[in-house]
Write an enzyme that holds these catalytic residues in place. Sequence first.
Site, PDB file in Angstrom:
ATOM      1  N   CYS A 189     -30.973  12.693   1.231  1.00  0.00           N
ATOM      2  CA  CYS A 189     -30.299  12.446   1.547  1.00  0.00           C
ATOM      3  C   CYS A 189     -28.889  12.141   1.892  1.00  0.00           C
ATOM      4  O   CYS A 189     -28.118  10.684   2.642  1.00  0.00           O
ATOM      5  CB  CYS A 189     -30.295  10.914  -0.049  1.00  0.00           C
ATOM      6  SG  CYS A 189     -31.542  11.468  -1.360  1.00  0.00           S
ATOM      7  N   ASP A 190     -28.220  13.653   1.708  1.00  0.00           N
ATOM      8  CA  ASP A 190     -26.998  13.242   1.477  1.00  0.00           C
ATOM      9  C   ASP A 190     -26.462  13.672   2.983  1.00  0.00           C
ATOM     10  O   ASP A 190     -25.481  14.426   3.495  1.00  0.00           O
ATOM     11  CB  ASP A 190     -25.655  13.123   1.135  1.00  0.00           C
ATOM     12  CG  ASP A 190     -26.424  12.158  -0.004  1.00  0.00           C
ATOM     13  OD1 ASP A 190     -26.316  10.532   0.536  1.00  0.00           O
ATOM     14  OD2 ASP A 190     -26.121  12.808  -1.738  1.00  0.00           O
ATOM     15  N   CYS A 209     -28.696  15.298  -4.137  1.00  0.00           N
ATOM     16  CA  CYS A 209     -30.176  15.151  -3.147  1.00  0.00           C
ATOM     17  C   CYS A 209     -29.964  15.730  -1.555  1.00  0.00           C
ATOM     18  O   CYS A 209     -28.967  15.059  -0.926  1.00  0.00           O
ATOM     19  CB  CYS A 209     -30.110  14.169  -2.970  1.00  0.00           C
ATOM     20  SG  CYS A 209     -30.971  13.241  -1.822  1.00  0.00           S
TER      21      CYS A 209
END
Length: 310
Positions: free
Chosen positions: A140-141, A137
Amino acid sequence: MSRQEQIYDLLVLGAGPSGLTAAIYAARARLSVLVIEQMLSGGQIATTEKVENYPGFPEGIDGLELGQRLEEQARNFGAEMVLATVEKVNLSGAIKEVKTTEGSFRGRTLLIATGTRARPLGVPGEEELKGRGVSYCVTCDGSFFRDKSVMVVGGGDSALEEALVLTKFAARIYIVHRRNELRAVRILQERIQNNPKIEVIYNTVVQRINGRERVQGVTLHDVEMNRTWDVAVDGVFLYVGLIPNTDFLNGDLARNEQGYLITGEAMETSIAGVFAAGDIREKGLRQVVTAVADGAIAAISAVKYVDEHS
Ligand code: NAP
């Protein structure tokens, strides 16, 4: 009456675009609707920075925002929402039962709209370094890799789209694809070709992800040249396709070889009163636009089923 005591006209599993559209249509047709979601409204698009091919949004729309808007619209028509993970379903009786982490819920009809999740690549190092440089992701990261080198694995729309998002953070991005031709739509191919931060490595597979505490590099194998070499990177983003989220189902419903649920044109499954919509279905095109269409059709089928069985 508590939610557990009530028998809903429609239980929707999953608050992605298909499930929430079904909730909008069914609640507007005055069915009682409960949507069960384990994380965030929007499903896969909630982790998509920008959805740019959903008609009516010429500037694109933030995926999280689109999910929230769909939820608001469903609630406006009276649909209820509960945050819970589905553990098991019992589809044998006239009333369908869904056991979740927040108790059991019952419905006259059930819509399975639980979508898909990232498929693991299955190479050494992947599991051990998950969350320590291995990610599925970018939203997200991605920001953890400011000015770093990263690798994106896969040649589909997800891989290319997320590689482009990574250019905001990372200094260098390698896309590794197992064939000599990308699968992604042309406009994404043009954008990555024109981006100086991105290099595509064709005909190449990941053999191993290396690192002790964190990802330090990847061992690649060129399948044409039969050559193996190491590349130093700080992160690896895997976008090698999807698998359907059907863990909570027993073998009751008809599926295809990849595990996707088989439905008819009215989104009906092999069990009467049970419908499926969105990415979880066997279908040719997995997009928001086809997911919302499935959801609308499934809702109207549920309305018809409830009318005929009451
Ligand atoms: P996908 O289209 O299935 O692509 C998966 C990619 O991973 C393919 O390039 C595939 O290679 C590669 N791959 C699969 N298994 C592999 C393995 N074991 N080792 C190395 N590579 C492997 O998946 P996706 O990109 O996640 O897209 C899923 C669906 O969502 C698609 O229908 C896509 O169009 C849609 N989507 C749409 C958008 C958009 O419209 N903006 C954005 C994201 C996703 P091959 O090409 O050789 O098979």
